[in-house]
Design a protein around this motif. Structure first.
Motif, PDB file in Angstrom:
ATOM      1  N   SER A  63       1.033   6.309  -7.187  1.00 29.12           N
ATOM      2  CA  SER A  63      -0.052   7.104  -7.758  1.00 29.12           C
ATOM      3  C   SER A  63       0.222   8.594  -7.600  1.00 29.12           C
ATOM      4  O   SER A  63      -0.100   9.385  -8.497  1.00 29.12           O
ATOM      5  CB  SER A  63      -1.389   6.723  -7.142  1.00 29.12           C
ATOM      6  OG  SER A  63      -1.337   6.832  -5.759  1.00 29.12           O
TER       7      SER A  63
ATOM      8  N   SER B  42      -5.369   6.083   1.872  1.00 31.49           N
ATOM      9  CA  SER B  42      -5.392   5.091   0.796  1.00 31.49           C
ATOM     10  C   SER B  42      -6.567   4.135   0.879  1.00 31.49           C
ATOM     11  O   SER B  42      -6.924   3.523  -0.112  1.00 31.49           O
ATOM     12  CB  SER B  42      -4.096   4.301   0.818  1.00 31.49           C
ATOM     13  OG  SER B  42      -3.975   3.664   2.058  1.00 31.49           O
TER      14      SER B  42
ATOM     15  N   ARG C  61       0.829  -1.197   0.000  1.00 36.22           N
ATOM     16  CA  ARG C  61       0.000   0.000   0.000  1.00 36.22           C
ATOM     17  C   ARG C  61       0.872   1.259   0.000  1.00 36.22           C
ATOM     18  O   ARG C  61       0.571   2.223  -0.706  1.00 36.22           O
ATOM     19  CB  ARG C  61      -0.904  -0.041   1.233  1.00 36.22           C
ATOM     20  CG  ARG C  61      -1.744   1.188   1.356  1.00 36.22           C
ATOM     21  CD  ARG C  61      -2.877   0.960   2.281  1.00 36.22           C
ATOM     22  NE  ARG C  61      -3.858   0.054   1.718  1.00 36.22           N
ATOM     23  CZ  ARG C  61      -4.853  -0.459   2.410  1.00 36.22           C
ATOM     24  NH1 ARG C  61      -4.969  -0.189   3.662  1.00 36.22           N
ATOM     25  NH2 ARG C  61      -5.730  -1.235   1.832  1.00 36.22           N
TER      26      ARG C  61
ATOM     27  N   SER D  13      -5.903   8.785  -7.665  1.00 31.03           N
ATOM     28  CA  SER D  13      -4.675   9.230  -7.001  1.00 31.03           C
ATOM     29  C   SER D  13      -4.929  10.503  -6.201  1.00 31.03           C
ATOM     30  O   SER D  13      -4.353  10.698  -5.130  1.00 31.03           O
ATOM     31  CB  SER D  13      -3.577   9.449  -8.025  1.00 31.03           C
ATOM     32  OG  SER D  13      -4.030  10.282  -9.044  1.00 31.03           O
TER      33      SER D  13
ATOM     34  N   TYR E 246       2.060   1.693  -3.427  1.00 32.45           N
ATOM     35  CA  TYR E 246       0.985   2.138  -4.313  1.00 32.45           C
ATOM     36  C   TYR E 246       0.706   3.625  -4.133  1.00 32.45           C
ATOM     37  O   TYR E 246       0.506   4.346  -5.118  1.00 32.45           O
ATOM     38  CB  TYR E 246      -0.268   1.312  -4.019  1.00 32.45           C
ATOM     39  CG  TYR E 246      -1.478   1.756  -4.776  1.00 32.45           C
ATOM     40  CD1 TYR E 246      -1.609   1.462  -6.123  1.00 32.45           C
ATOM     41  CD2 TYR E 246      -2.485   2.484  -4.164  1.00 32.45           C
ATOM     42  CE1 TYR E 246      -2.702   1.882  -6.827  1.00 32.45           C
ATOM     43  CE2 TYR E 246      -3.584   2.912  -4.858  1.00 32.45           C
ATOM     44  CZ  TYR E 246      -3.695   2.599  -6.191  1.00 32.45           C
ATOM     45  OH  TYR E 246      -4.778   3.030  -6.891  1.00 32.45           O
ATOM     46  N   ASN E 247       0.716   4.090  -2.887  1.00 30.84           N
ATOM     47  CA  ASN E 247       0.496   5.514  -2.651  1.00 30.84           C
ATOM     48  C   ASN E 247       1.570   6.346  -3.320  1.00 30.84           C
ATOM     49  O   ASN E 247       1.273   7.346  -3.980  1.00 30.84           O
ATOM     50  CB  ASN E 247       0.513   5.808  -1.149  1.00 30.84           C
ATOM     51  CG  ASN E 247      -0.795   5.475  -0.520  1.00 30.84           C
ATOM     52  OD1 ASN E 247      -1.761   5.225  -1.222  1.00 30.84           O
ATOM     53  ND2 ASN E 247      -0.834   5.462   0.789  1.00 30.84           N
TER      54      ASN E 247
ATOM     55  N   ASN F  45      -6.541   9.366  -3.092  1.00 33.48           N
ATOM     56  CA  ASN F  45      -5.510   8.773  -2.239  1.00 33.48           C
ATOM     57  C   ASN F  45      -4.810   9.839  -1.443  1.00 33.48           C
ATOM     58  O   ASN F  45      -4.521   9.680  -0.267  1.00 33.48           O
ATOM     59  CB  ASN F  45      -4.468   8.064  -3.101  1.00 33.48           C
ATOM     60  CG  ASN F  45      -4.760   6.603  -3.215  1.00 33.48           C
ATOM     61  OD1 ASN F  45      -5.598   6.088  -2.494  1.00 33.48           O
ATOM     62  ND2 ASN F  45      -4.083   5.940  -4.109  1.00 33.48           N
TER      63      ASN F  45
END
Lengths: 118, 260
Positions: A29, B199, A22, B191, A25-26, B194
């Motif tokens: 992105s 998240s 995670r 995004s 992924y953060n 996020n």
């Protein structure tokens, strides 16, 4: 792949693995959106824009490896560029960002390109 | 091959302020709203009565013993297995032991099952309603405007999708109308969410659909599943385990690791 017996002797904690993925992924992105912004401001078109994205997301992966993964991974006796200490597979680490961030990249790229150029 | 001249379309710069920014801001705010609506609407897990809880925990106990048997020594594993198998087969942990062997009740008649379905319906609604509303809003107010140019070329096939509402035959498919900006926002805003909401947010419907496709953990104790059958299957699973311990041959491994 480690055998079943090795997994029993030194088990993998699923929660930590998910947390690592995670975090990655953060980062992916967020950086993808930032790359989109810079590509839009630079006014890149078609292939050069995608090439820009490819190069910079690979660069992010390399930097992430060098800064966060490499120190403890190399100390634990893993070979260089081996991420198996923290991540499930090499593909997820090195190429996962290309998939995860592409939509965000295109969005911000289009937006900034439209604002600056067109 | 003749070089196709680059099309330029002179657009009012006010288009950005009156179309592009409103759509983007509305999309972001809807995502934030959806996130908080999901958080607020999430019903607290229902309190189970003692018997039901015991039934579920007994089954989980069996599953955990089966998954982690290698950390137990042989006698302690055998003791656990024997106790669990006896209890499973005699139905000691069942919620109502009288209902053994009878067909499970219709899941529609069970009120707790209805609750679960209502929760799912609520989630679906929270996704569908804003989407339809915003799409019709974009269509009603902003259709027919060409607002932007994509930075990469596309084939003609995309024309009908990107230029919905703009019936111009020779226009380059790179030009896009407001509705396609809306679609781009749907896919690309994850995004941003996020970044804004953390998240594990519920703002984007795409991500939610992904998780819904995955296996559901709550399904194990769902309505319409006969717990007696689950117990019998678990007893069988436990019975076939061939036990070994992680400590088997540990002296050998230690000596290999030390290497005097």
């Amino acid at each position: 792949m480690p055998s079943e017996r090795e997994l029993e002797i030194s088990p993998i904690v699923q929660e930590s693995l998910i947390h690592n993925s995670r975090t990655l992924y953060n980062l992916q992105s967020l950086t993808a959106s930032l790359f989109g912004i810079s590509a839009g401001i630079l006014g890149l078109e078609s292939y050069s824009g995608f090439l820009f994205y490819l190069i910079f997301s690979l660069l992010t992966a390399v930097l992430f490896y060098l800064v966060r993964v490499a120190p403890s991974s190399l100390a634990a006796g893993k070979s260089p560029l081996d991420t198996s200490r923290y991540f499930r597979g090499p593909f997820e680490f090195w190429a996962g960002g290309l998939m995860n961030g592409l939509a965000g990249f295109i969005l911000t790229w289009t937006l900034l390109y439209g604002l600056v150029r067109a | 091959m003749a070089q196709v001249p680059v099309q330029t379309i002179h657009r009012d710069p006010q288009l950005f302020y009156w179309i592009l920014f409103p759509i983007t801001i509305v999309m972001i705010l809807t995502g934030v709203l959806r996130h908080y609506a999901t958080v607020l609407m999430a019903s607290a897990p229902k309190k189970l009565d003692r018997k039901t809880m015991r039934e579920q925990r007994a089954l989980l106990h069996g599953i955990n013993v089966r998954g982690n048997y290698h950390v137990l020594s042989k006698p302690s594993f055998t003791a656990r297995r024997d106790a669990l198998i006896t209890a499973y087969e005699s139905g000691a942990y069942l919620k109502d032991p009288d209902a053994r062997g009878q067909p499970p009740p219709n899941p529609m008649s069970d009120p707790s099952a209805m609750e679960g379905m209502m929760g799912m319906m609520k989630n679906q609604m929270a996704m569908i309603i804003p989407n339809t509303l915003i799409m019709s809003w974009v269509n009603a107010f902003f259709s027919g405007y060409v607002i932007m140019k994509l930075p990469f070329p596309l084939t003609v096939k995309f024309k009908s999708m990107l230029q919905a509402g703009v019936a111009t035959k020779d226009m380059d498919p790179r030009w896009m109308s407001s509705i396609s900006w809306y679609f781009l926002c749907i896919f690309g805003l994850q995004s941003v969410f996020n970044f804004l909401l953390g998240s594990d947010n519920a703002a984007n419907q795409m991500a939610q659909q992904m998780t819904q496709m995955g296996p559901q953990a709550g399904q194990m104790f769902g309505p319409g599943i006969d717990p007696n059958k689950q117990f019998l299957a678990e007893a069988e699973n436990l019975a076939v385990i061939e036990h070994h311990s992680v400590l088997d041959g540990v002296e050998q491994r230690l000596l290999e690791a030390v290497k005097v």
